[in-house]
Design an enzyme around this catalytic site. Structure first.
Site, PDB file in Angstrom:
ATOM      1  CE1 TYR A 192       0.694   1.811   4.178  1.00 30.47           C
ATOM      2  CE2 TYR A 192       1.143  -0.534   4.371  1.00 30.47           C
ATOM      3  CZ  TYR A 192       1.269   0.750   4.851  1.00 30.47           C
ATOM      4  OH  TYR A 192       1.996   0.982   5.997  1.00 30.47           O
ATOM      5  CG  PHE A 202       0.330   9.380   5.275  1.00 31.09           C
ATOM      6  CD1 PHE A 202       0.090   8.185   5.927  1.00 31.09           C
ATOM      7  CD2 PHE A 202      -0.625   9.859   4.392  1.00 31.09           C
ATOM      8  CE1 PHE A 202      -1.084   7.476   5.707  1.00 31.09           C
ATOM      9  CE2 PHE A 202      -1.803   9.162   4.170  1.00 31.09           C
ATOM     10  CZ  PHE A 202      -2.028   7.963   4.824  1.00 31.09           C
ATOM     11  CG  ASP A 203       3.001   4.082   6.248  1.00 31.98           C
ATOM     12  OD1 ASP A 203       4.187   3.781   5.985  1.00 31.98           O
ATOM     13  OD2 ASP A 203       2.272   3.410   6.992  1.00 31.98           O
ATOM     14  CB  ILE A 220      -8.789   3.247   9.318  1.00 31.61           C
ATOM     15  CG1 ILE A 220      -8.194   2.934   7.939  1.00 31.61           C
ATOM     16  CG2 ILE A 220      -7.760   3.928  10.209  1.00 31.61           C
ATOM     17  CD1 ILE A 220      -7.733   4.169   7.173  1.00 31.61           C
ATOM     18  CE1 TYR A 246      -4.903   5.357  11.698  1.00 36.91           C
ATOM     19  CE2 TYR A 246      -4.609   6.456   9.581  1.00 36.91           C
ATOM     20  CZ  TYR A 246      -4.398   5.375  10.411  1.00 36.91           C
ATOM     21  OH  TYR A 246      -3.677   4.291   9.953  1.00 36.91           O
ATOM     22  CG  PHE A 262      -4.661   4.255   1.986  1.00 37.31           C
ATOM     23  CD1 PHE A 262      -3.411   3.996   2.528  1.00 37.31           C
ATOM     24  CD2 PHE A 262      -5.599   4.906   2.766  1.00 37.31           C
ATOM     25  CE1 PHE A 262      -3.113   4.381   3.824  1.00 37.31           C
ATOM     26  CE2 PHE A 262      -5.309   5.294   4.062  1.00 37.31           C
ATOM     27  CZ  PHE A 262      -4.062   5.025   4.598  1.00 37.31           C
TER      28      PHE A 262
END
Length: 270
Positions: A192, A202-203, A220, A246, A262
Site C-alpha cells: 500500500y 505519509f506511509d 481503519i 483516523y 490509498f
C-alpha cells in the site's frame, strides 16, 4: 546452611545494555572548525571511512546514533538497543537526512542541526522542535526505488469512481485472478501507499520494500470496508473520508488527520 539451600536456583545477573553517551562539550554550538552548509547544517568528522558511495535522498539507511537538544538533554539514541536502527531517508528530519547524504558507509560524524531543519521527522522529540545535535555512524545503506508519483486525482475522487453508502470511494487500478473476497475478520497481506489530499505521501510499504499483514478488523474502517471488495491480485485506489480514517484529531501518535487516499494491492488472504 539451611536445609535445602543448596537446591535453590541462583538468579542470573541481568546484563545492562550499553549506556547512552553523555552530551558532548560542544553540544551548545558548532565549533569554529566545523564545516557549514548553505542550509545552516554544521558537521565534523569523528571517524573516517575509506568507502566512496553515499546514500541517496530516498535510500534506506542503517545507523547508530544519539541525539541531544542544544541544552544537552537526550532526545533519542539507538545505543541502548544494542543494534543499529533503519530509516528511510524521506522520514528523517531534514538536517539529519542532509548530513547522512554527505557520509560514506562506516563514517561517523557530529551534526549540528538548526531548528529550521529539525522541525519534523525522525528522531522525534517531545515538546517544541528546536536545534539539536546528533552523533551518527552510517553502518550501511540500501538503494531504494525512485519516489512513488502522486496520483493526479489524489485531491478528490473522480467521476468514474464508485461510492458506497458509508462515503468510501474507490476504483480498480488492476484486476486480479482471485475468486474469494476477504471477510471483516480475515488477515490479509497487502502492499500500500497512502497520501493526504494535498499529495503528501505519509506511509508506504512499497517504499520500504516490505508488504504488511494485518487483520481487517484491526485497521481503519475505510480499509476494513474497502479491502473486502477486493480479490487477490486486485489493486484499488481508495478515497477514504475523515470519519472512516483516523479522524480530525487522531489519537494514534503520527497518524494523519482528515480524509486520506490509498493505493492498495491485495497479495494474499491468510
Amino acid at each position: 546452611m539451611p536445609l535445602g539451600a543448596a537446591a535453590q536456583p541462583i538468579e542470573p545477573l541481568q546484563s545492562a545494555g550499553p549506556a547512552v553517551p553523555a552530551a558532548p562539550a560542544d553540544v551548545g554550538a558548532a565549533p569554529a572548525q566545523a564545516t557549514k552548509t548553505a542550509s545552516g547544517l554544521a558537521w565534523k568528522i569523528l571517524a573516517k571511512s575509506d568507502e566512496a558511495a553515499r546514500p541517496g535522498a530516498h535510500d534506506k539507511v542503517s545507523v547508530v546514533f544519539t541525539a541531544w537538544t542544544s541544552e544537552g538533554d537526550l532526545i533519542d539514541s539507538s545505543i541502548p538497543d544494542g543494534e543499529p536502527r533503519s530509516f528511510v531517508m524521506d522520514d528523517l528530519m531534514k538536517g539529519f537526512a542532509e548530513g547522512l547524504r554527505l557520509m560514506a558507509k562506516g563514517e561517523k560524524r557530529r551534526l549540528w542541526i538548526p531548528a529550521a531543519l529539525a522541525s519534523s521527522g525522525r528522531p522525534r522529540r517531545r515538546g517544541p522542535a528546536g536545534a539539536c545535535v546528533i552523533d551518527v555512524e552510517l553502518v550501511d545503506f540500501v538503494k531504494m526505488p525512485d519516489p512513488i508519483p502522486v496520483p493526479e486525482d489524489v485531491d478528490a475522487a473522480p467521476a468514474d469512481a464508485k461510492r458506497t453508502s458509508s462515503g468510501l470511494a474507490y476504483k480498480f487500478l488492476k484486476h486480479g485472478k482471485g475468486k474469494q473476497h476477504p471477510k471483516a475478520d480475515s488477515t490479509v497481506e497487502v502492499h500500500y501507499t497512502g497520501w493526504t489530499p494535498d499529495g503528501h505521501l505519509f506511509d508506504s510499504s512499497v517504499r520500504r520494500g516490505q508488504p504488511i499483514s494485518f487483520p481487517l478488523n484491526g485497521v481503519i474502517k475505510g480499509w476494513t470496508e474497502g479491502v473486502q471488495l477486493m480479490v487477490v491480485g486486485d489493486k484499488e485506489r481508495f478515497w477514504i473520508p475523515c470519519a472512516l480514517a483516523y479522524g480530525d484529531t487522531p489519537s494514534r501518535p503520527g497518524a494523519p488527520a482528515g480524509p486520506l487516499v490509498f493505493d492498495v494491492e491485495l497479495l494474499s488472504i491468510q
